[in-house]
Write a protein that holds these residues in place. Structure first.
Motif, PDB file in Angstrom:
ATOM      1  N   PHE A  94     -37.424 -42.868   1.523  1.00  0.00           N
ATOM      2  CA  PHE A  94     -36.058 -42.002   1.056  1.00  0.00           C
ATOM      3  C   PHE A  94     -34.576 -42.532   0.256  1.00  0.00           C
ATOM      4  O   PHE A  94     -34.101 -42.429  -0.196  1.00  0.00           O
ATOM      5  CB  PHE A  94     -35.806 -40.818   2.024  1.00  0.00           C
TER       6      PHE A  94
ATOM      7  N   ILE B 287     -37.294 -36.120  11.269  1.00  0.00           N
ATOM      8  CA  ILE B 287     -37.123 -35.610  11.184  1.00  0.00           C
ATOM      9  C   ILE B 287     -36.567 -34.836  11.497  1.00  0.00           C
ATOM     10  O   ILE B 287     -37.405 -33.820  12.588  1.00  0.00           O
ATOM     11  CB  ILE B 287     -37.884 -35.588   9.589  1.00  0.00           C
TER      12      ILE B 287
ATOM     13  N   THR C 260     -33.437 -29.131   4.727  1.00  0.00           N
ATOM     14  CA  THR C 260     -34.013 -31.050   5.863  1.00  0.00           C
ATOM     15  C   THR C 260     -33.294 -32.326   6.502  1.00  0.00           C
ATOM     16  O   THR C 260     -33.348 -32.480   5.263  1.00  0.00           O
ATOM     17  CB  THR C 260     -35.550 -30.836   5.344  1.00  0.00           C
ATOM     18  N   THR C 261     -33.167 -33.335   7.488  1.00  0.00           N
ATOM     19  CA  THR C 261     -32.871 -34.066   7.686  1.00  0.00           C
ATOM     20  C   THR C 261     -33.225 -34.994   7.429  1.00  0.00           C
ATOM     21  O   THR C 261     -34.095 -35.303   8.973  1.00  0.00           O
ATOM     22  CB  THR C 261     -31.334 -33.853   8.173  1.00  0.00           C
ATOM     23  N   ILE C 262     -32.626 -36.437   7.788  1.00  0.00           N
ATOM     24  CA  ILE C 262     -33.711 -37.403   8.330  1.00  0.00           C
ATOM     25  C   ILE C 262     -32.493 -38.772   9.108  1.00  0.00           C
ATOM     26  O   ILE C 262     -31.135 -38.300   8.533  1.00  0.00           O
ATOM     27  CB  ILE C 262     -34.517 -38.431   7.635  1.00  0.00           C
TER      28      ILE C 262
ATOM     29  N   LEU D 291     -32.869 -35.221   3.185  1.00  0.00           N
ATOM     30  CA  LEU D 291     -33.872 -35.584   2.865  1.00  0.00           C
ATOM     31  C   LEU D 291     -34.215 -35.741   1.065  1.00  0.00           C
ATOM     32  O   LEU D 291     -35.484 -36.522   0.910  1.00  0.00           O
ATOM     33  CB  LEU D 291     -35.240 -35.426   3.595  1.00  0.00           C
TER      34      LEU D 291
END
Length: 136
Positions: free
Chosen positions: A53, A81, A90-92, A123
């Motif tokens: 990513f 994640i 959605t996040t990382i 993400l």
């Protein structure tokens, strides 16, 4: 769960100090894994390959951490994640990667200091809008 999937986290994970054994379970044909507690079926983390990513993602592992994880050459980096109901949110977490030594099957979540990362990187790449308004 097979023995070759089990990683020991001698100090647990932040907030889960008592959980020291996790299975790293790959999802087929995707840059995602589950980190499943061996002792608590209700505890698992969804992981991603940060380089899939963020190709320019980089940090330096301190000598102390490399020694603690007995890393000489092979290393795996995965990041937690957080999946949101709206997938675009959605996040990382690039600030606290999970560093794994596949040769010794040990791991540790480390917090990067003086790094340009934070816990909630998107993400999904941002999509340019065509009409100048949010949401297209």
């Amino acid at each position: 769960m097979s023995d070759d999937q089990i990683y020991r986290f001698p100090k647990g994970l932040p907030g889960f100090d008592e959980e020291t054994e996790f299975a790293l379970i790959a999802m087929e044909e995707a840059p995602f894994w589950y980190l499943q507690s061996v002792n608590n079926q209700g505890l698992s983390f969804f992981l991603g390959d940060p380089f899939a990513f963020y190709p320019s993602y980089e940090f330096e592992l301190s000598d102390d951490e490399a020694r603690e994880l007995k890393i000489h050459s092979e290393v795996l980096i995965r990041c937690i994640i957080t999946v949101r109901e709206q997938i675009e949110h959605t996040t990382i977490n690039l600030l606290a990667p999970i560093v794994l030594n596949p040769a010794r099957q040990i791991g540790k979540q480390i917090v990067l200091h003086n790094a340009p990362y934070h816990t909630k990187h998107s993400l999904l790449p941002e999509q340019p809008t065509t009409d100048g308004k949010d949401g297209g």
